[in-house]
Design a protein around this motif. Structure first.
Motif, PDB file in Angstrom:
ATOM      1  N   VAL A 434       0.851  -1.195   0.000  1.00  0.00           N
ATOM      2  CA  VAL A 434       0.000   0.000   0.000  1.00  0.00           C
ATOM      3  C   VAL A 434       0.882   1.238   0.000  1.00  0.00           C
ATOM      4  O   VAL A 434       2.095   1.165   0.243  1.00  0.00           O
ATOM      5  N   ARG A 435       0.266   2.374  -0.244  1.00  0.00           N
ATOM      6  CA  ARG A 435       0.993   3.652  -0.209  1.00  0.00           C
ATOM      7  C   ARG A 435       1.372   3.980   1.236  1.00  0.00           C
ATOM      8  O   ARG A 435       0.689   3.562   2.171  1.00  0.00           O
ATOM      9  N   PRO A 436       2.450   4.742   1.419  1.00  0.00           N
ATOM     10  CA  PRO A 436       2.898   5.039   2.786  1.00  0.00           C
ATOM     11  C   PRO A 436       1.833   5.667   3.667  1.00  0.00           C
ATOM     12  O   PRO A 436       1.683   5.303   4.830  1.00  0.00           O
ATOM     13  N   HIS A 437       1.036   6.590   3.105  1.00  0.00           N
ATOM     14  CA  HIS A 437       0.037   7.253   3.944  1.00  0.00           C
ATOM     15  C   HIS A 437      -1.162   6.361   4.221  1.00  0.00           C
ATOM     16  O   HIS A 437      -2.030   6.725   5.014  1.00  0.00           O
ATOM     17  N   ASP A 438      -1.239   5.202   3.543  1.00  0.00           N
ATOM     18  CA  ASP A 438      -2.307   4.244   3.823  1.00  0.00           C
ATOM     19  C   ASP A 438      -1.830   3.110   4.729  1.00  0.00           C
ATOM     20  O   ASP A 438      -2.622   2.216   5.055  1.00  0.00           O
ATOM     21  N   PRO A 487       7.032  -1.570  -3.447  1.00  0.00           N
ATOM     22  CA  PRO A 487       6.005  -0.841  -2.678  1.00  0.00           C
ATOM     23  C   PRO A 487       5.670  -1.541  -1.364  1.00  0.00           C
ATOM     24  O   PRO A 487       4.501  -1.720  -1.017  1.00  0.00           O
ATOM     25  N   HIS A 489       6.680  -0.718   2.165  1.00  0.00           N
ATOM     26  CA  HIS A 489       7.400   0.343   2.866  1.00  0.00           C
ATOM     27  C   HIS A 489       7.774  -0.026   4.291  1.00  0.00           C
ATOM     28  O   HIS A 489       8.491   0.743   4.948  1.00  0.00           O
TER      29      HIS A 489
END
Length: 601
Positions: A434-438, A487, A489
């Protein structure tokens, strides 16, 4: 009727029958005393090496005395008696691996199988005499030997039975317990020797002696020589198979080969090489070695044949000399001989964290197949017990990120199993890409806590005793995610840290004799990935598209690399990170040039 005839007819012959019961009672008493003395041995000395030695003596003692029934009492010189030892070991091991039946059932079934085979082979062989009997038994042994090698799907071929032999408890006896195994082996040895003693001292035993001395005379007085020979042939086969079963119950490394001339053949090979190359003897002089140069402990497998071509030290030879031997590799075998003998004196203890599933379980099986007593360490004790029972190991529960928990577990393993020689850090958790902010920081902390901190904590906890012993090997399971941008992280930085930890500890502990290496798996068909593929969450073709070998990694392939790094074969390797990725790292950049392509002729 004359007076003499009448006297002869009225006076019965006075025949005194010898009562054999006192002799039998004395034999039983001696057997009981011998068993009690053997049972007290571990409490007097408490040495695991001594117990291992006695267990192997029990196995080979039954084999040798059973051969004496044929050679010593009957005069049947058999060159193929080792096939029944091998049948006992293989039969028992396969029965336990494939069926999971209780040990007594597997024991009886193995003897029943040996009985059938011995009757068929014996019915043919005992009709022959002297050298013809010897060579026909040898022919049958080589037939069974070839069958074992060629039936790889069942026996593992020249690699032998793999994955260890399960030894579930029965009647309060746990053969995974070293003391229980020792007592059981001693009991079988004493009972077997007592039975063979009774056979030798019975009327049947004296009949065998008569056949040995003069078979023709024995047949003239009404003895069925063929039946007597067949009977003792089958009985000797059963006793030899019992010895093989004992060896099968031990943590057998590899049950490959059915020839028992391994020591002689390998010793002759190395002595011949020393004569050719004028290599120094162990006593500083030149010429042939005073003792056979054995660099692997023979009881760890049923036996080997053609050692020069099959032994891992000698099989990878750079080139043959004019005499057909590779001098440089023979020298390497000679240098390793003393160290290997010292290591074989005691079963190596290995610990695998996260060993209850996936890559960790594959490492457990490979190390057990190499002959190690494996301690399976996992948070899920039930799953760890299942894997440990499969390979004859021991299970322990601990959270690798909890320093106190790991320290206590390390102390318990050292106390219950022995000095730990190998540590494999496979405990880890993965994350969803997932994306870092998620990505919640709690999830990030969990991954780093187990994958990075847990690896470091386990290394420190188990290395303390390794440093004191000046010997040990640690293998950390990293990932190709720690070597490339992905991806992931939390997972990728944690695995990159594992690689850095490996290099730092290798430099720190190298002077103390501790080797630290890492293995970085690629996309691996673990149960978790298989489930994701079955649910349609991952695409196999996409995962394997950039791998040079166009496939995913099997967990057993990683286990074999780990077993290699943990062995003395990798004695010069430390601080290394070994990718096991089917060429994914090598093939990834080719996607910018249209992807991998088939080679053209």
């Amino acid at each position: 009727m004359t007076e003499l005839q009448a006297g002869q007819g009225t006076q019965p012959l006075d025949v005194t029958r010898i009562d054999a019961r006192p002799q039998r009672y004395r034999d039983v008493l001696i057997a009981l005393v011998a068993f009690v003395l053997l049972a007290l041995l571990p409490f007097i000395f408490g040495s695991k090496q001594l117990l291992d030695f006695v267990i192997r003596c029990a196995a080979y003692g039954l084999f040798a005395t059973s051969l004496n029934l044929l050679v010593g009492y009957t005069g049947l010189i058999s060159f193929g008696h080792g096939m029944f030892f091998g049948l006992g070991a293989y039969g028992f091991g396969l029965m336990m691996q494939k069926t999971g039946v209780p040990i007594p059932v597997a024991f009886v079934a193995t003897l029943a199988m040996t009985l059938v085979v011995a009757v068929v082979i014996g019915a043919i062989c005992v009709r022959l005499k002297e050298i013809y009997f010897a060579f026909v038994t040898l022919a049958f042994q080589m037939l069974i030997h070839s069958t074992i090698l060629s039936w790889q799907s069942l026996t593992g071929g020249d690699q032998g039975l793999r994955g260890g032999i399960p030894r579930p408890p029965f009647l309060g006896i746990d053969l995974s317990n070293h003391l229980h195994l020792y007592i059981t082996s001693c009991a079988l040895l004493v009972i077997g020797l007592l039975l063979m003693r009774q056979i030798a001292q019975s009327p049947f035993g004296y009949t065998l002696r008569m056949i040995r001395d003069n078979a023709t005379r024995a047949s003239f007085i009404g003895i069925d020589v063929w039946r007597a020979k067949l009977t003792i042939f089958v009985l000797a086969a059963l006793f030899a198979a019992t010895g093989g079963i004992i060896m099968g119950a031990v943590r057998l490394r590899r049950l490959s080969r059915v020839c028992l001339l391994d020591d002689l053949g390998r010793g002759h090979l190395h002595q011949h090489a020393r004569r050719r190359d004028n290599l120094p003897r162990t006593d500083g002089r030149h010429g042939a070695a005073a003792d056979p140069q054995r660099y692997r402990y023979p009881p760890d497998r049923v036996s080997r044949h053609r050692a020069r071509h099959r032994d891992p030290v000698l099989c990878h030879r750079p080139a043959k000399g004019p005499d057909g031997l590779c001098r440089r590799m023979v020298r390497a075998a000679s240098r390793r001989s003393r160290g290997a003998r010292a290591m074989s004196a005691q079963t190596r203890i290995s610990v695998v964290t996260g060993g209850a599933s996936g890559i960790g379980a594959a490492c457990v099986r490979e190390l057990a197949a190499a002959g190690d007593l494996v301690a399976v360490l996992d948070r899920d004790l039930a799953k760890a017990q299942t894997v440990a029972a499969e390979v004859g190991g021991k299970a322990f529960a601990a959270d690798v990120a909890d320093e106190r928990s790991v320290e206590a577990c390390a102390a318990a393993i050292e106390r219950d199993c022995g000095p730990v020689a190998v540590l494999v850090n496979s405990a880890g958790i993965i994350q969803v890409p997932v994306r870092p902010h998620d990505l919640p920081m709690t999830s990030w902390d969990d991954v780093v806590r187990v994958d990075q901190r847990g690896t470091y904590v386990a290394c420190v906890a188990f290395a303390r005793q390794m440093i004191a012993r000046k010997r040990g090997s640690i293998v950390n399971i990293a990932s190709i995610a720690g070597m490339r941008s992905m991806p992931l992280h939390a997972y990728a930085p944690a695995k990159a840290a594992v690689i850095a930890i490996t290099e730092c500890l290798a430099a720190e502990w190298g002077p103390s004799g501790i080797r630290v290496n890492a293995v970085s798996p690629g996309y691996t068909l673990t149960p978790a990935l298989k489930n994701a593929i079955d649910r349609g969450e991952r695409d196999v073709s996409a995962l394997a598209a950039n791998a040079a070998l166009r496939r995913l990694v099997d967990p057993s392939e990683i286990g074999r690399v780990v077993a290699f790094l943990a062995s003395d074969a990798a004695s010069a390797m430390t601080g290394a990170n070994v990718p096991v990725d089917c060429g994914w790292l090598a093939g990834t950049s080719w996607s910018t040039y249209g992807g991998l392509r088939e080679a053209s002729g």
